[in-house]
Design an enzyme around this catalytic site. Structure first.
Site, mmCIF file in Angstrom:
data_model
loop_
_atom_site.group_PDB
_atom_site.id
_atom_site.type_symbol
_atom_site.label_atom_id
_atom_site.label_comp_id
_atom_site.label_asym_id
_atom_site.label_seq_id
_atom_site.Cartn_x
_atom_site.Cartn_y
_atom_site.Cartn_z
ATOM 1 N N GLN A 1 -2.561 13.941 -5.564
ATOM 2 C CA GLN A 1 -2.802 12.930 -4.537
ATOM 3 C C GLN A 1 -2.178 11.566 -4.866
ATOM 4 O O GLN A 1 -2.529 10.555 -4.245
ATOM 5 C CB GLN A 1 -4.313 12.750 -4.328
ATOM 6 N N ASP A 2 -1.275 11.509 -5.837
ATOM 7 C CA ASP A 2 -0.672 10.236 -6.244
ATOM 8 C C ASP A 2 0.300 9.721 -5.179
ATOM 9 O O ASP A 2 1.337 10.341 -4.938
ATOM 10 C CB ASP A 2 0.059 10.416 -7.575
ATOM 11 N N PRO A 3 0.013 8.582 -4.534
ATOM 12 C CA PRO A 3 0.928 8.054 -3.519
ATOM 13 C C PRO A 3 2.163 7.376 -4.112
ATOM 14 O O PRO A 3 3.156 7.186 -3.417
ATOM 15 C CB PRO A 3 0.060 7.041 -2.755
#
Length: 313
Positions: free
Chosen positions: A262-264
């Site tokens: 989920q790392d943007p």
């Protein structure tokens, strides 16, 4: 340190270095520390970022402080070590690169601890840039490196974000004056607010009400105003120019890449997975965490994977 020379030839004297250590140094027959692990923090963090691994430093755990000697220094460009704000040079501070950050670190380790080889390096976000650059330019320096939510270059959406932060800062007419004004404080707040959307996962943000987001955004902006605008500008500039893609074949260290689904900032499919494919002796762990880019705050969830890696050392 008495002095430090930048890549561009500029030299600063009486250079300040902030650092901390914990753990137990073990010495070889020549009196050299042989179990040192260097922790490299993210953008404009400091030595205390090493607290992210503290939950795993108990006896028998992954980073058992009885087995390892940890060193964490506030990097070149960050406040309280040699930086635009600490030196009061502001806009006259020498421009620095990630390689300068690496050289600053290596010089300090040599002068303070007589360390020319470390067991390993752990780098989070920008700290991953530092660890990877060190492994490329000094292939025999570290036996292993652990890269957390990081990449081999700043590109695409991340480059655009850096350009935006840079534009907000330099478009302020007071920036070139080298003096902190109300206008610069406002510009600093806006520049930092541009980063807010790249911390927590999209899901975590979506689960907040708009009223909650208003409060979080306000608090974030106020907290980040403590970061000096010149420190921010120089750090942002050094990261924006970071690209080691064509040099990954020079790495001799064993590499562990930790990514977050989920790392943007650095989505695994764009950064960690290609990096894993390009680095010969590397392993990949993809975390599942709504903390997104901040997932290094819950490393205990992957402690078994980390133990398997650290058993090699």
């Amino acid at each position: 340190m008495s002095s430090f020379e930048f890549e561009n030839g500029e030299v600063l004297k009486d250079v300040k270095v902030e650092y901390m250590t914990f753990g137990t140094p073990i010495y070889d027959e020549q009196g050299n520390i042989e179990n040192a692990i260097v922790y490299c923090h993210g953008s404009l963090g400091n030595y205390s970022s090493m607290k992210k691994i503290a939950p795993l430093a108990c006896e028998g755990d992954v980073f058992d402080e009885n087995k390892y000697f940890f060193i964490s220094l506030t990097s070149l460009g960050s406040p309280n070590s040699c930086s635009p704000s600490t030196t009061n040079l502001n806009s006259k501070f020498p421009k620095y690169s990630i390689l300068d950050v690496v050289n600053f670190q290596k010089q300090f380790l040599k002068e303070k601890f007589n360390i020319e080889h470390v067991l390993g390096m752990i780098g989070n976000s920008m700290g991953g840039f530092v660890s990877l650059t060190s492994a490329i330019h000094f292939p025999d320096f570290a036996d292993f490196i652990i890269l957390g939510v990081s990449s081999y270059k700043v590109a695409g959406h991340d480059y655009v974000l850096s350009k935006l932060v840079n534009e907000i800062i330099t478009s302020d007419p007071d920036y070139a004056k080298g003096e902190l004004t109300y206008s610069l404080l406002r510009s600093s707040r806006l520049a930092n607010l541009a980063e807010f959307n790249f911390g927590l996962s999209k899901k975590a943000l979506r689960n907040m009400s708009n009223d909650e987001l208003d409060v979080e955004l306000e608090n974030f902006g106020n907290e980040m105003m403590e970061i000096d605008i010149y420190d921010l500008k120089y750090c942002n500039q050094s990261c924006m120019m970071y690209d080691v893609e064509n040099d990954l074949d020079k790495i001799k260290s064993k590499v562990l890449i930790i990514a977050c689904k989920q790392d943007p900032h650095f989505p695994p499919e764009l950064d960690a997975i290609p990096m894993n494919e390009m680095i010969d002796d590397s392993e990949l762990i993809i975390m599942d965490s709504d903390l997104g880019h901040l997932c290094f705050n819950e490393l205990e969830t992957i402690s078994d994977d980390l133990k398997r890696f650290m058993n090699n050392f």
